[in-house]
Design a protein around this motif. Structure first.
Motif, PDB file in Angstrom:
ATOM      1  N   ARG A   1      -0.226   4.255  -9.728  1.00  0.00           N
ATOM      2  CA  ARG A   1       1.026   3.596 -10.121  1.00  0.00           C
ATOM      3  C   ARG A   1       1.653   2.870  -8.937  1.00  0.00           C
ATOM      4  NH1 ARG A   1       5.836   5.461  -9.251  1.00  0.00           N
ATOM      5  NH2 ARG A   1       5.118   7.627  -9.016  1.00  0.00           N
ATOM      6  N   ILE A   2       1.732   3.537  -7.788  1.00  0.00           N
ATOM      7  CA  ILE A   2       2.337   2.922  -6.605  1.00  0.00           C
ATOM      8  C   ILE A   2       1.531   1.708  -6.149  1.00  0.00           C
ATOM      9  CG2 ILE A   2       2.892   3.273  -4.169  1.00  0.00           C
ATOM     10  CD1 ILE A   2       3.426   6.221  -4.860  1.00  0.00           C
ATOM     11  N   ASP A   3       0.208   1.854  -6.122  1.00  0.00           N
ATOM     12  CA  ASP A   3      -0.644   0.774  -5.622  1.00  0.00           C
ATOM     13  C   ASP A   3      -0.631  -0.426  -6.571  1.00  0.00           C
ATOM     14  OD1 ASP A   3      -1.211   2.424  -3.515  1.00  0.00           O
ATOM     15  OD2 ASP A   3      -3.153   3.080  -4.307  1.00  0.00           O
ATOM     16  N   GLN A   4      -0.529  -0.174  -7.863  1.00  0.00           N
ATOM     17  CA  GLN A   4      -0.433  -1.285  -8.802  1.00  0.00           C
ATOM     18  C   GLN A   4       0.849  -2.080  -8.568  1.00  0.00           C
ATOM     19  OE1 GLN A   4      -2.787  -2.369 -11.076  1.00  0.00           O
ATOM     20  NE2 GLN A   4      -1.378  -4.110 -11.149  1.00  0.00           N
ATOM     21  N   ALA A   5       1.941  -1.376  -8.312  1.00  0.00           N
ATOM     22  CA  ALA A   5       3.206  -2.067  -8.027  1.00  0.00           C
ATOM     23  C   ALA A   5       3.108  -2.864  -6.730  1.00  0.00           C
ATOM     24  CB  ALA A   5       4.349  -1.054  -7.943  1.00  0.00           C
ATOM     25  N   THR A   6       2.426  -2.315  -5.729  1.00  0.00           N
ATOM     26  CA  THR A   6       2.235  -3.035  -4.474  1.00  0.00           C
ATOM     27  C   THR A   6       1.406  -4.293  -4.700  1.00  0.00           C
ATOM     28  OG1 THR A   6       2.369  -0.976  -3.227  1.00  0.00           O
ATOM     29  CG2 THR A   6       1.355  -2.859  -2.114  1.00  0.00           C
TER      30      THR A   6
END
Length: 261
Positions: free
Chosen positions: A192-197
């Protein structure tokens, strides 16, 4: 006598044997399923090759088409070993890997040394892996080139952008930003975090990339400022984690490759 920065993580992050290393990088590049124009800049990860090598290769596979065009690589990564203010260059004349020595572009370094936050600090380079792991990939995809190796300490993204501005216009110059993404979350949280990044990178929004998004966020954000100013577009090539490549899924590190053209 030449001043050569010797490998610090050969045999740890990647093979220290020339033939094994060459074969490993070749196989990563052959397996990369990417297409597109020669990028002006890339972001790629810097972990051990078994973890992030395939993801990095997705960007380096595109650079092969610039084999006889790219003559200078500005390589920027975060400091993992020492704390300092500013951006560190080295006194070295070349950086060594098991594949040979890469000459340093001393003239390019002279162009940025008057910036108050740029300093010569060999200690920042001595044991640092964030630059070193990219060098065998560069040696595999390019012919003759010179390197501008920069380690970022406590600095502002605008300072990275200022360095890039000094060295940007030469058509034979490519920028490589070294950064992993999120660290030590469970697989689902990291995804989830990496997709937002990745969305922030593609939208050229450095303001959306914070402390937990990427260990090389200062350099990443500096590139995003420059890319936005120069009208570049960003594209995600690969987005995975150590949970996808060679590690468990309870504590993963995220890896992404991005191109700017």
């Amino acid at each position: 006598m030449k001043n050569i920065r010797q490998p610090a993580v050969a045999g740890l992050f990647y093979p220290d044997d020339e033939h094994r290393l060459r074969a490993m990088v070749r196989d990563f590049l052959l397996d990369a399923n990417t297409a597109g124009p020669l990028p002006k800049a890339i972001i790629a990860p810097h972990a051990g090759y078994i973890y992030s090598g395939p993801i990095a290769a997705s960007a380096y596979a595109l650079i092969k088409q610039g084999r006889d065009v790219i003559r200078r690589v500005v390589l920027i990564g975060p400091s993992h070993k020492i704390g300092f203010h500013g951006i560190a260059v080295s006194h070295a004349d070349s950086f060594a890997t098991p594949l040979g020595n890469i000459p340093i572009d001393c003239a390019a370094i002279e162009k940025i040394l008057d910036l108050p936050f740029v300093k010569r600090l060999d200690e920042a380079h001595l044991l640092e892996h964030s630059l070193e792991v990219h060098m065998p990939f560069l040696q595999a995809v390019l012919n003759q080139f010179e390197l501008v190796p920069l380690v970022v300490g406590i600095a502002a993204p605008s300072e990275v952008s200022s360095v890039l501005e000094r060295l940007w216009d030469d058509s034979g110059t490519m920028t490589v930003i070294s950064s992993d993404l999120s660290h030590y979350h469970d697989y689902a949280t990291a995804k989830r975090i990496d997709q937002a990044t990745s969305v922030a990178i593609e939208r050229l929004r450095p303001e959306d990339i914070g402390h937990e998004s990427a260990c090389g966020r200062i350099a990443v954000n500096g590139l995003l400022y420059s890319a936005r100013e120069k009208g570049l577009t960003a594209r995600t090539l690969d987005l995975r984690s150590s949970g996808d490549t060679a590690g468990p899924k309870d504590r993963v590190v995220g890896y992404g490759s991005y191109v700017f053209a």
